[in-house]
Motif scaffolding. Sequence first.
Motif, PDB file in Angstrom:
ATOM      1  N   ALA A 295      23.244  -6.722  32.915  1.00  0.00           N
ATOM      2  CA  ALA A 295      22.116  -6.894  33.961  1.00  0.00           C
ATOM      3  C   ALA A 295      21.270  -7.792  33.526  1.00  0.00           C
ATOM      4  O   ALA A 295      21.052  -8.320  32.597  1.00  0.00           O
ATOM      5  CB  ALA A 295      21.564  -5.303  33.947  1.00  0.00           C
ATOM      6  N   GLY A 296      20.763  -8.392  34.754  1.00  0.00           N
ATOM      7  CA  GLY A 296      19.522  -9.471  34.555  1.00  0.00           C
ATOM      8  C   GLY A 296      18.699  -8.588  35.270  1.00  0.00           C
ATOM      9  O   GLY A 296      18.529  -8.475  36.624  1.00  0.00           O
ATOM     10  N   TYR A 298      14.447  -8.193  36.320  1.00  0.00           N
ATOM     11  CA  TYR A 298      13.111  -8.950  36.430  1.00  0.00           C
ATOM     12  C   TYR A 298      12.136  -7.891  37.097  1.00  0.00           C
ATOM     13  O   TYR A 298      12.261  -7.409  38.039  1.00  0.00           O
ATOM     14  CB  TYR A 298      13.541  -9.988  37.373  1.00  0.00           C
ATOM     15  CG  TYR A 298      14.589 -11.146  37.239  1.00  0.00           C
ATOM     16  CD1 TYR A 298      14.262 -12.325  36.690  1.00  0.00           C
ATOM     17  CD2 TYR A 298      15.567 -10.702  37.438  1.00  0.00           C
ATOM     18  CE1 TYR A 298      15.141 -13.417  36.243  1.00  0.00           C
ATOM     19  CE2 TYR A 298      16.792 -11.719  37.007  1.00  0.00           C
ATOM     20  CZ  TYR A 298      16.596 -12.919  36.725  1.00  0.00           C
ATOM     21  OH  TYR A 298      17.323 -13.766  36.285  1.00  0.00           O
ATOM     22  N   ALA A 313      24.451  -6.731  37.238  1.00  0.00           N
ATOM     23  CA  ALA A 313      23.534  -6.180  38.344  1.00  0.00           C
ATOM     24  C   ALA A 313      22.383  -7.182  38.134  1.00  0.00           C
ATOM     25  O   ALA A 313      21.902  -7.577  36.881  1.00  0.00           O
ATOM     26  CB  ALA A 313      23.184  -4.932  38.071  1.00  0.00           C
ATOM     27  N   VAL A 314      21.748  -7.764  38.997  1.00  0.00           N
ATOM     28  CA  VAL A 314      20.441  -8.411  39.097  1.00  0.00           C
ATOM     29  C   VAL A 314      19.590  -7.713  39.952  1.00  0.00           C
ATOM     30  O   VAL A 314      19.908  -7.181  40.971  1.00  0.00           O
ATOM     31  CB  VAL A 314      20.603  -9.970  39.651  1.00  0.00           C
ATOM     32  CG1 VAL A 314      19.109 -10.583  39.731  1.00  0.00           C
ATOM     33  CG2 VAL A 314      21.533 -10.717  38.675  1.00  0.00           C
ATOM     34  N   ILE A 315      18.526  -7.184  39.299  1.00  0.00           N
ATOM     35  CA  ILE A 315      17.645  -6.308  40.074  1.00  0.00           C
ATOM     36  C   ILE A 315      16.222  -6.752  39.657  1.00  0.00           C
ATOM     37  O   ILE A 315      16.038  -7.073  38.469  1.00  0.00           O
ATOM     38  CB  ILE A 315      17.714  -4.859  39.365  1.00  0.00           C
ATOM     39  CG1 ILE A 315      19.185  -4.513  39.401  1.00  0.00           C
ATOM     40  CG2 ILE A 315      16.647  -3.872  39.949  1.00  0.00           C
ATOM     41  CD1 ILE A 315      19.357  -2.855  38.935  1.00  0.00           C
ATOM     42  N   ASP A 316      15.384  -6.774  40.696  1.00  0.00           N
ATOM     43  CA  ASP A 316      14.095  -7.391  40.569  1.00  0.00           C
ATOM     44  C   ASP A 316      13.006  -6.294  41.218  1.00  0.00           C
ATOM     45  O   ASP A 316      13.411  -5.682  42.375  1.00  0.00           O
ATOM     46  CB  ASP A 316      13.867  -8.613  41.429  1.00  0.00           C
ATOM     47  CG  ASP A 316      12.698  -9.371  41.204  1.00  0.00           C
ATOM     48  OD1 ASP A 316      11.933  -9.001  40.128  1.00  0.00           O
ATOM     49  OD2 ASP A 316      12.144 -10.085  42.356  1.00  0.00           O
ATOM     50  N   GLY A 317      12.007  -6.004  40.321  1.00  0.00           N
ATOM     51  CA  GLY A 317      10.794  -5.200  40.929  1.00  0.00           C
ATOM     52  C   GLY A 317      11.303  -3.525  41.127  1.00  0.00           C
ATOM     53  O   GLY A 317      11.007  -3.134  42.178  1.00  0.00           O
ATOM     54  N   LEU A 318      12.163  -3.004  40.465  1.00  0.00           N
ATOM     55  CA  LEU A 318      12.173  -1.585  40.369  1.00  0.00           C
ATOM     56  C   LEU A 318      11.624  -0.803  39.105  1.00  0.00           C
ATOM     57  O   LEU A 318      11.871  -1.452  38.146  1.00  0.00           O
ATOM     58  CB  LEU A 318      13.851  -1.139  40.629  1.00  0.00           C
ATOM     59  CG  LEU A 318      14.404  -1.497  41.853  1.00  0.00           C
ATOM     60  CD1 LEU A 318      15.886  -0.875  41.823  1.00  0.00           C
ATOM     61  CD2 LEU A 318      13.731  -0.891  43.166  1.00  0.00           C
ATOM     62  N   TYR A 321      13.906   3.906  38.518  1.00  0.00           N
ATOM     63  CA  TYR A 321      15.162   4.098  39.237  1.00  0.00           C
ATOM     64  C   TYR A 321      16.275   4.344  38.509  1.00  0.00           C
ATOM     65  O   TYR A 321      16.324   3.920  37.319  1.00  0.00           O
ATOM     66  CB  TYR A 321      15.270   3.059  40.357  1.00  0.00           C
ATOM     67  CG  TYR A 321      14.625   3.080  41.814  1.00  0.00           C
ATOM     68  CD1 TYR A 321      14.967   3.518  42.891  1.00  0.00           C
ATOM     69  CD2 TYR A 321      13.049   2.765  41.485  1.00  0.00           C
ATOM     70  CE1 TYR A 321      14.193   3.682  44.079  1.00  0.00           C
ATOM     71  CE2 TYR A 321      12.234   2.829  42.763  1.00  0.00           C
ATOM     72  CZ  TYR A 321      12.939   3.334  43.991  1.00  0.00           C
ATOM     73  OH  TYR A 321      12.116   3.524  44.949  1.00  0.00           O
ATOM     74  N   VAL A 323      20.259   3.397  39.259  1.00  0.00           N
ATOM     75  CA  VAL A 323      21.045   2.424  40.155  1.00  0.00           C
ATOM     76  C   VAL A 323      22.577   2.885  39.334  1.00  0.00           C
ATOM     77  O   VAL A 323      23.010   2.363  38.222  1.00  0.00           O
ATOM     78  CB  VAL A 323      20.841   1.067  39.984  1.00  0.00           C
ATOM     79  CG1 VAL A 323      21.737   0.297  40.704  1.00  0.00           C
ATOM     80  CG2 VAL A 323      19.448   0.818  40.276  1.00  0.00           C
ATOM     81  N   LEU A 331      24.696   4.379  44.438  1.00  0.00           N
ATOM     82  CA  LEU A 331      23.684   5.378  44.422  1.00  0.00           C
ATOM     83  C   LEU A 331      22.093   4.578  43.841  1.00  0.00           C
ATOM     84  O   LEU A 331      22.124   4.143  42.731  1.00  0.00           O
ATOM     85  CB  LEU A 331      23.569   6.681  43.811  1.00  0.00           C
ATOM     86  CG  LEU A 331      22.585   7.720  43.560  1.00  0.00           C
ATOM     87  CD1 LEU A 331      22.166   8.271  44.996  1.00  0.00           C
ATOM     88  CD2 LEU A 331      22.940   9.032  42.804  1.00  0.00           C
ATOM     89  N   ILE A 332      21.099   4.733  44.529  1.00  0.00           N
ATOM     90  CA  ILE A 332      20.098   4.130  44.080  1.00  0.00           C
ATOM     91  C   ILE A 332      18.856   4.954  44.535  1.00  0.00           C
ATOM     92  O   ILE A 332      18.647   5.324  45.506  1.00  0.00           O
ATOM     93  CB  ILE A 332      19.421   2.892  44.811  1.00  0.00           C
ATOM     94  CG1 ILE A 332      20.493   1.831  44.637  1.00  0.00           C
ATOM     95  CG2 ILE A 332      18.201   2.295  44.370  1.00  0.00           C
ATOM     96  CD1 ILE A 332      20.524   0.607  45.430  1.00  0.00           C
ATOM     97  N   CYS A 333      18.150   5.511  43.419  1.00  0.00           N
ATOM     98  CA  CYS A 333      17.108   6.871  43.645  1.00  0.00           C
ATOM     99  C   CYS A 333      16.239   6.747  42.656  1.00  0.00           C
ATOM    100  O   CYS A 333      16.615   6.361  41.499  1.00  0.00           O
ATOM    101  CB  CYS A 333      17.662   8.009  44.068  1.00  0.00           C
ATOM    102  SG  CYS A 333      18.529   8.853  42.902  1.00  0.00           S
ATOM    103  N   ASP A 337      14.301  12.159  40.481  1.00  0.00           N
ATOM    104  CA  ASP A 337      14.543  12.844  41.830  1.00  0.00           C
ATOM    105  C   ASP A 337      15.919  13.770  41.844  1.00  0.00           C
ATOM    106  O   ASP A 337      16.456  13.636  42.930  1.00  0.00           O
ATOM    107  CB  ASP A 337      14.355  11.820  42.795  1.00  0.00           C
ATOM    108  CG  ASP A 337      12.995  12.103  43.594  1.00  0.00           C
ATOM    109  OD1 ASP A 337      12.278  12.834  42.955  1.00  0.00           O
ATOM    110  OD2 ASP A 337      12.876  11.226  44.428  1.00  0.00           O
TER     111      ASP A 337
END
Lengths: 357, 357
Positions: A295-296, A298, A313-318, A321, A323, A331-333, A337
């Motif tokens: 994963a990258g 940010y 996975a590149v993920i920005d601003g979560l 969460y 994933v 699934l993203i939540c 929850d």
Amino acid sequence: MKNNYCVIMAGGVGSRFWPFSTNNRPKQFLDFFGTGKSLLRMTFERFRDVVPVENVYVVTNAAYKDTVKGQLPELSDNQVLLEPMRRNTAPCIAYATYKIRETNAEANIIVVPSDHLITNETEYVRVVKEGLRFVSLNDSILTLGMKPTRPETGYGYIQIGTGGGELRKVKTFTEKPNAEMAKIFYESGEFYWNSGMFLWRADVVVKAFESLLPDVAEKFEAGREYYNTEREQAFIDRIYPLCPNISIDYGIMEKASNVYVMMSDFGWSDLGTWSSLYDLSAKDWDGNAVLKCNAGLYGCQNNIIALPKGKFAVIDGLEGYLVAEEGDVLLICKKDDEAKIRQFVKDAGERYGDKYI
Amino acid sequence: MKNNYCVIMAGGVGSRFWPFSTNNRPKQFLDFFGTGKSLLRMTFERFRDVVPVENVYVVTNAAYKDTVKGQLPELSDNQVLLEPMRRNTAPCIAYATYKIRETNAEANIIVVPSDHLITNETEYVRVVKEGLRFVSLNDSILTLGMKPTRPETGYGYIQIGTGGGELRKVKTFTEKPNAEMAKIFYESGEFYWNSGMFLWRADVVVKAFESLLPDVAEKFEAGREYYNTEREQAFIDRIYPLCPNISIDYGIMEKASNVYVMMSDFGWSDLGTWSSLYDLSAKDWDGNAVLKCNAGLYGCQNNIIALPKGKFAVIDGLEGYLVAEEGDVLLICKKDDEAKIRQFVKDAGERYGDKYI
């Protein structure tokens, strides 16, 4: 050691880890940590030095027979017990116990779930050996209580009573507490988590069934001529539907008078939720747990990212969460929850049938 | 119609749609909308009734030869022009033009990008036919200006000048404006988006190269004996590295005096960014655009979700995000943070080489 037996309960389904787990691929069969071993396999291997391999029994749903045999090729057909349907833990344990008693009337049995994580295996083995020794010498039921590390509301608790050392009489079993009660339990030092692991001699648990769940005892007692024969499965398929759907906790543990608890501390989790997995996982400085994949990240904090091995996975601003991806499902939540996940699975089932669940 | 030619420029790379597009799978070759046709194929088919199939030429990078031939099996080898390296649009157009002129000195040529979206094909065909008729009769360069639908800062603009009807002399080409300027342009009614589509006769554009980019003209003029022979590729491979890296806009359009614009309105997007794709896509009531895949969205607004066909996404609580997956890469980021995508690609390249980009 030859009198030591192990019963691994591997019949669970469970959608809490969806899409990682599905109806066809329940949690116990998954390689949760990308180590190449499923939780079931890890459970099995833990008994390497405690129970002879021919004394290990797995109880599972008939639908998972091939999966179990594939993951545990060491086991013979006679060691894989097939439930024709789910009937909670009491019938499952009765089946295994009555069957083992026919082979060895002096059997010391440990019953364990197949989908828990144990991080300190050395201590676990010590505790289990000590526990098996205790039940071999005493007409007692023993359960393993886990020293709580936080005021968890997701577990039942066991209040310890009199006794010395690490072995105590059980004062009471409690349901999952609310947050306030969990805090009191936690701070008291008198309450241990109920791990769902039990130790006893075959004759002791048979007596417990006879006095506390007589209609279950009667059914399995009637099978003495069938256990370990070719007619065993037909017998089980006939009586299982007639068994009550009842847990061993409710049916036996909470009612028996000779129940002891071993105060244990070997790094345990029932891996009941994504959050519990998050708690256990290694995290980066921002609190992100990345399982199996690359994963990258940010501007990401406190997420759990679980994609298949080799994925990136590149993920920005979560923040906060989950994933998770498996098969055809992403699934993203919010990772806290989790009650919602059951709803997601239900909705997916209504819209697409069994395709994604 | 037999004098009508089409040049499709398909040499672009581009990481703005990463991970959907990658170095090996640039945007023009992708089935963007899950219709079963790539943007290149859609571009090609748009000329069905305008240009004979044997008059369609595609210019692409040598690395994409098989991809182009696979997607456009109707084309002969002679119709697929291979650039040994990227040299922007001026050399690309010079190559195609000089080659076509050897075949047909009276060729009317339309040059188009391979990766744009056009939603009103009937109007497009009418405009192109009208444009080709105009350039066949006039020694003019014609460009298609798109009637702006918003004060977009991502496009260059063309200021229209004198003339009647839909055909006007170009007053000026502008760079991409800032937001304030874009608003003025948009409200003035005098400014049209520069679509990068050009129409002209072969002899007219050759004259333009000779006067405005003489060193480019000289190089391609020297190949007259090689075009449409077996020695063409060797010739191109030799001169291409010597060509300046220059765009047709900068090299010719902005400097030529005989440039006209056709004021067009056929539903156009250069699909330059995920945001532009979002703007074009059908959305649910909460403003979520779901491309190709299935999705169960909970508490989600204004997201764009693009997973491979057959995948199922369950997403809870995201607002304004892009969730895109292709191959082994999953990207989750704010959909308006697209400048960042370039950084993500760069970082991924530094960490993992070409594996994911």
